[in-house]
Structure formats: structure tokens, C-alpha cells
Scaffold this motif. Structure first.
Motif, short mmCIF file in Angstrom:
data_model
loop_
_atom_site.label_atom_id
_atom_site.label_comp_id
_atom_site.label_asym_id
_atom_site.label_seq_id
_atom_site.Cartn_x
_atom_site.Cartn_y
_atom_site.Cartn_z
N ALA A 226 11.84 55.85 51.19
CA ALA A 226 10.61 56.08 50.42
C ALA A 226 10.00 54.77 49.94
CB ALA A 226 10.91 56.98 49.23
N ASN A 227 10.84 53.75 49.78
CA ASN A 227 10.37 52.49 49.22
C ASN A 227 9.67 51.59 50.23
OD1 ASN A 227 10.29 51.21 46.62
ND2 ASN A 227 11.66 49.63 47.42
N VAL A 228 9.66 51.97 51.52
CA VAL A 228 9.00 51.12 52.52
C VAL A 228 7.91 51.86 53.29
CG1 VAL A 228 11.03 49.66 52.84
CG2 VAL A 228 10.70 51.65 54.33
N LYS A 229 7.66 53.11 52.93
CA LYS A 229 6.67 53.88 53.68
C LYS A 229 5.35 53.98 52.92
CE LYS A 229 9.32 56.62 56.93
NZ LYS A 229 9.54 57.96 57.49
N VAL B 208 6.35 50.08 56.80
CA VAL B 208 5.75 48.76 56.97
C VAL B 208 6.76 47.66 56.64
CG1 VAL B 208 3.40 49.54 56.55
CG2 VAL B 208 4.81 48.84 54.62
N GLY B 209 7.99 48.07 56.34
CA GLY B 209 9.06 47.12 56.07
C GLY B 209 10.38 47.71 56.50
N ILE B 210 11.39 46.85 56.64
CA ILE B 210 12.73 47.27 57.03
C ILE B 210 13.69 46.92 55.89
CG2 ILE B 210 14.58 47.06 58.72
CD1 ILE B 210 12.06 48.17 59.96
N PRO B 211 14.28 47.92 55.21
CA PRO B 211 15.23 47.62 54.13
C PRO B 211 16.41 46.80 54.65
CG PRO B 211 14.61 49.95 54.12
CD PRO B 211 14.10 49.37 55.41
N PHE B 212 16.87 45.86 53.84
CA PHE B 212 18.02 45.04 54.22
C PHE B 212 19.24 45.32 53.35
CE2 PHE B 212 20.34 40.90 53.71
CZ PHE B 212 21.01 40.96 54.92
N HIS B 213 19.05 45.33 52.03
CA HIS B 213 20.22 45.61 51.19
C HIS B 213 19.80 46.19 49.84
CE1 HIS B 213 19.27 41.96 48.85
NE2 HIS B 213 20.22 42.30 48.00
N ASN B 214 20.73 46.91 49.22
CA ASN B 214 20.59 47.35 47.84
C ASN B 214 21.39 46.41 46.95
OD1 ASN B 214 18.95 49.68 48.09
ND2 ASN B 214 20.69 50.87 48.82
N ASP C 39 2.91 47.04 61.47
CA ASP C 39 3.50 48.37 61.48
C ASP C 39 4.86 48.29 62.19
OD1 ASP C 39 4.29 50.98 62.03
OD2 ASP C 39 2.32 51.65 62.67
N VAL C 40 5.93 48.67 61.48
CA VAL C 40 7.27 48.58 62.07
C VAL C 40 7.94 49.95 62.11
CG1 VAL C 40 7.65 46.16 61.45
CG2 VAL C 40 8.23 47.95 59.80
N ASP C 41 7.14 51.01 62.16
CA ASP C 41 7.71 52.35 62.07
C ASP C 41 8.66 52.65 63.22
OD1 ASP C 41 7.56 54.79 60.37
OD2 ASP C 41 7.01 55.73 62.26
N ALA D 163 12.69 43.39 54.67
CA ALA D 163 12.12 42.43 55.63
C ALA D 163 10.78 42.94 56.14
CB ALA D 163 13.08 42.21 56.80
N GLY D 164 9.86 42.02 56.34
CA GLY D 164 8.57 42.36 56.90
C GLY D 164 8.20 41.43 58.03
N ILE D 165 7.59 41.97 59.07
CA ILE D 165 7.02 41.15 60.15
C ILE D 165 5.55 40.92 59.79
CG2 ILE D 165 6.46 41.00 62.60
CD1 ILE D 165 8.84 42.80 63.17
#
Length: 470
Positions: free
Chosen positions: A167-170, A176-182, A146-148, A348-350
Motif C-alpha cells: 500500500a505504501n508504494v502504490k 511506482v517504487g520497490i520496497p527494500f526493507h522495514n 512505472d515499475v508495476d 527504491a525508485g527508478i
């Protein structure tokens, strides 16, 4: 008198007794005081002993903090642009140096990356961080931390996340993830080649796309109107999304039910594979291209149009600036449902089981910091676009005409799960190369588009059932 004498006696006796008692008690009182003094001294001794122990503990903790401990491992895709690979790696190593731990970055070609992740999941040998996770799928497998809180912190420092990226990581309201780039995927057109054939603008729809690419195809001169691989690599798989949506097709409906086995999907697949089979606007070599095949063919002047991300822009600027002057970009040509393009990018995900959540968070925080994130984008030379609002107005994206044109394609972009909810099984379409294998069946093995679509839809049903049973 006797009474008086008795009273005096009693008084005298009391005085005498008091004197005796005083005399007899005095040493005992002193002894007790001495005993208490000894007790106090013992307490002092204990305090001294405790103080020594505390000092030892503090010393041990300081020594332990200086020990970097196990090395943190970060996996990331190896991009076509080496400058971005280098800057990303440096960002990770800088985070480690600033926070007194060790880290290593392992880069993998996109074509091998998903298989590498799948094998690590199966063997339970995941790294600490993966850049390029399948958010819904990995969340369903319960392998993401959980990286909220980290998501909220980084979002605040960058002016907030773009709505689609958030919306794409929740999942269930938690990141549960951290966006890095489009990374909007676009069509590149050689304006000079098409102009020689009498066309002054990119094709307005799919029919005109066929007309224009046929007009410029000349195998004797080694020039083809279009080029894209059918191999199991991102370009081979992702290109079909835009065509599918342009024809009005989708993999799931608004309620999350599979909707792929449709006439729209068959029409899209027929149109796409006909570019190779019927119209012959693609070189035969595409059957063996890897994920860099279209890049190389484009830069060599063999294709008048390709589908790609912004990586091509950087190569043109670096290797042949004059070449870039003749290039324009656009979305997938309009079909019955309008122009569409696939929204790529990375998250990115931990991973659960990380050696240190705090150290993993420090790495991601550094990569997306105001100090490092702008150049993490710029170093990609027009391939990466921001996920945080503060960087949308960066002159790199506004002053450069090609970057600005590519950024404008975001309005046509969709994520794979749309129009339905984000769901785990859809990520497996990329993980198992469902679309590239489907297209290859038609283009290379003679399977009918209807049968190939039906088989792909059956695969999707199996994917969906697997996650529903987790």
C-alpha cells in the motif's frame, strides 16, 4: 478442285505460315528465356547483396551489445553498519557484471541525503536509481518510472509483499517504487541500570517513562535516563511520530485534511521537550548530536534509554556481546492512544531519464533476489526486516531473541500518512525536518509548544497546497 486446292492452299499456307512463324518466333522465345535467366541472375545477385548486408548488421549489433554503454548510478543511504553498505554495493556490482554493464554506488549519510536528492531534482541531475525515495512526493513530481511489472515479478519470487509495504508504494493502483526493507523504530532500555533503581520491566506508559528516566539520571556520573538529538536528521525528526500517535495526534484525518494543530499535538510536544527542559534526563550535548549521536552515547554507557532502529543491536553483538545481555526493547511507551512506533524503512525508485530502464530493473531484481536478499537483510545485523513474506520465517529473525523482539514491534508501527491516504506532501515533513525544527524551537529557542505546533501546521498547509497545485 479449285475449292479443294484453295483449302489445301490455305492449309499449306497455314502450315507454311506456322513454319515461318515458328521459325521466326523460335529465336525470340530463346532470347526471352535468356533475358529471364539474366533477370533471375540479377535477383540472385540482390539476394547475395542482402545476405552480406544482414551479416554486417548482425556483426554490428553483437559489437554494440558487448559495449557496456553509460555507467549506471545508484544512490543509497550510508548506514551505521558497514557490512550492510558493503553487501548492498556488492549486490549492485554483481547485477552489472552478470548483465554486462557498468555501475557505481554512491552512499550518503542520512542527515545529508534528502538535501542531496532535493538539489539533484532541482538541477535535473538525478541518478538512475535512488534507494530511499519519497514515494508520493516524487510520484506527484513525475520523476518516477512505472515499475508495476517489476513489482509484481519480485513479489511473486518472494512469496508476496506485506500489505502495508504494498500500500505504501502504490499510486492509483500502480507501483511506482520497490520496497527494500522495514525498519521499526524502538526504545532500547538498559535493564541492568533500571534494575539498580528498582525497576524490573520497561515503562508501561509515558508517565512511568518520565519517572524511570529521572530515577537513573546522574549527571555527576555521566549517566542520563534518555538521549535523542534535536538536529535536522532522521532520529531528530522521526522520534516525534511515536509520541504524537501515543497522545492520539495525527497530521491528517481519514479524509486527508490537515489535523495537526490540535491539543494532542501540543501535549505530545510538551511532554517530549520537557524531557530536556524540565526533567533534564537528556544530556546537554544532544543539541549538537548528528544521527549517530545517540548510538555513540548508548554504546559508551552514557544513556539508559534511546530511540533507534536495529543498528544498535549489531554494534552490541560485534563490539560488546556482554553489553547486549542487559538490553531489552519496546515500542514508544503507551499514551492515551496506546503504544506506538514509527515504521521506517526504504523504497527504491527508478528515476525518469534513467540511462537504461532494463539495466536499472536488473539491479533491483538482483538486490531482492532469493540469492541476495536474505543476506542484504542479515548483513544489517538486526536493523533491517523483510518486506517479502518468504523471509519472515528466516531463523535470523526467529532464533535471535533481540531480532524477534524487534520484529514484534511491527504490530505497533504506523506509516506517517496514517490514518489518512498516502499523499505527497506528508513526505516533506521528513524532507524539511518539520518535527525536529519544531522541537528545537521549544527546547532551544523558548518558543511555546502551542506556537511551535501552530507554525508547523501552517508549514504543512503550504506543503499540501503546493502539491494540490501541481
Amino acid at each position: 478442285m479449285n475449292a479443294l486446292s484453295r483449302r489445301r492452299f490455305l492449309r499449306g499456307s497455314l502450315i507454311a505460315v506456322a513454319g515461318v512463324l515458328a521459325a521466326s518466333c523460335q529465336p525470340k522465345v530463346v532470347e526471352k528465356v535468356v533475358e529471364r535467366t539474366v533477370e533471375v541472375e540479377k535477383v540472385v545477385e540482390k539476394v547475395v547483396e542482402q545476405t552480406v548486408e544482414v551479416e554486417k548488421i548482425v556483426t554490428q549489433e553483437v559489437i554494440k551489445a558487448a559495449d557496456p554503454g553509460p555507467k549506471m548510478t545508484v544512490w543509497a543511504p550510508k548506514h551505521f553498519i558497514q557490512a550492510q553498505n558493503d553487501y548492498f554495493t556488492d549486490s549492485v556490482l554483481l547485477a552489472a557484471a552478470r548483465n554486462n554493464f557498468e555501475a557505481e554506488v554512491q552512499l550518503f549519510p542520512w542527515g545529508d541525503y534528502q538535501q542531496k536528492q532535493n538539489a539533484a531534482i532541482e538541477a535535473k541531475t538525478l541518478p538512475d536509481i535512488i534507494l530511499g525515495i519519497n514515494v508520493a512526493r516524487y510520484s506527484a513530481m513525475d520523476i518516477l518510472e512505472d515499475v508495476d511489472d517489476l513489482f509484481q515479478e519480485i513479489g511473486a519470487s518472494g512469496g508476496g509483499w506485506f500489505e502495508a509495504n504494498e500500500a505504501n508504494v502504490k499510486i492509483d493502483g500502480k507501483a511506482v517504487g520497490i520496497p527494500f526493507h522495514n525498519e521499526p523504530q524502538v526504545m532500547y532500555y538498559r535493564a541492568d541500570i533500571f534494575a539498580e533503581a528498582g525497576y524490573e520491566a520497561p515503562p508501561k506508559d509515558l508517565d512511568e517513562f518520565v519517572e524511570m528516566t529521572k530515577a537513573v539520571t546522574d549527571p555527576s556520573s555521566g549517566i542520563y535516563g534518555f538521549g535523542n538529538t534535536f538536529s535536522d536528521v532522521p532520529d531528530g525528526n522521526n522520534i516525534f511520530w511515536g509520541f504524537l500517535w501515543a497522545f492520539g495526534g495525527k497530521v491528517q484525518d481519514e479524509n486527508g485534511e490537515i489535523a495537526f494543530n490540535s491539543q494532542e499535538s501540543i501535549d505530545a510536544l510538551t511532554w517530549y521537550t520537557d524531557l530536556y527542559l524540565t526533567h533534564k534526563v537528556m544530556p546537554e550535548a544532544v543539541t549538537g548530536w548528528d544521527d549517530t549521536g545517540n548510538n555513540k552515547a548508548w554504546l559508551a554507557g552514557q544513556c539508559a534509554c534511546i530511540y533507534n532502529s536495529g543498528s544498535i543491536l549489531n554494534s552490541m553483538r560485534t563490539d560488546d556481546p556482554g553489553f547486549a545481555e542487559h538490553v531489552v526493547v519496546g515500542p514508544t511507551p503507551a499514551g492515551p492512544a496506546g503504544p506506538k512506533t514509527y515504521q521506517g524503512g526504504s523504497t527504491a525508485g527508478i528515476m525518469k531519464g534513467t540511462k537504461s530502464f532494463e539495466q536499472a530493473a536488473a539491479i533491483i531484481r538482483e538486490i531482492l533476489s532469493p540469492e541476495r536478499y536474505p543476506n542484504n537483510l542479515r548483513s544489517a545485523g538486526g536493523m533491517f526486516y523483510p518486506v517479502l513474506k518468504n523471509y519472515e520465517s528466516d531463523p535470523f529473525f526467529q532464533d535471535d531473541p533481540w531480532n524477534k523482539a524487534t520484529a514484534a514491534m511491527v504490530q505497533y508501527a504506523q506509516f506517517a500518512h496514517q490514518p489518512g491516504p498516502i499523499t505527497a506532501w506528508i513526505d516533506e515533513i521528513g524532507g524539511k525536518w518539520t518535527f525536529s525544527r519544531m522541537a528545537a524551537k521549544v527546547a532551544l529557542s523558548g518558543v511555546s509548544p502551542a506556537q511551535a505546533v501552530e507554525e508547523a501546521a501552517a508549514e504543512m498547509a503550504e506543503m499540501k497546497a503546493k502539491y494540490e497545485n501541481i
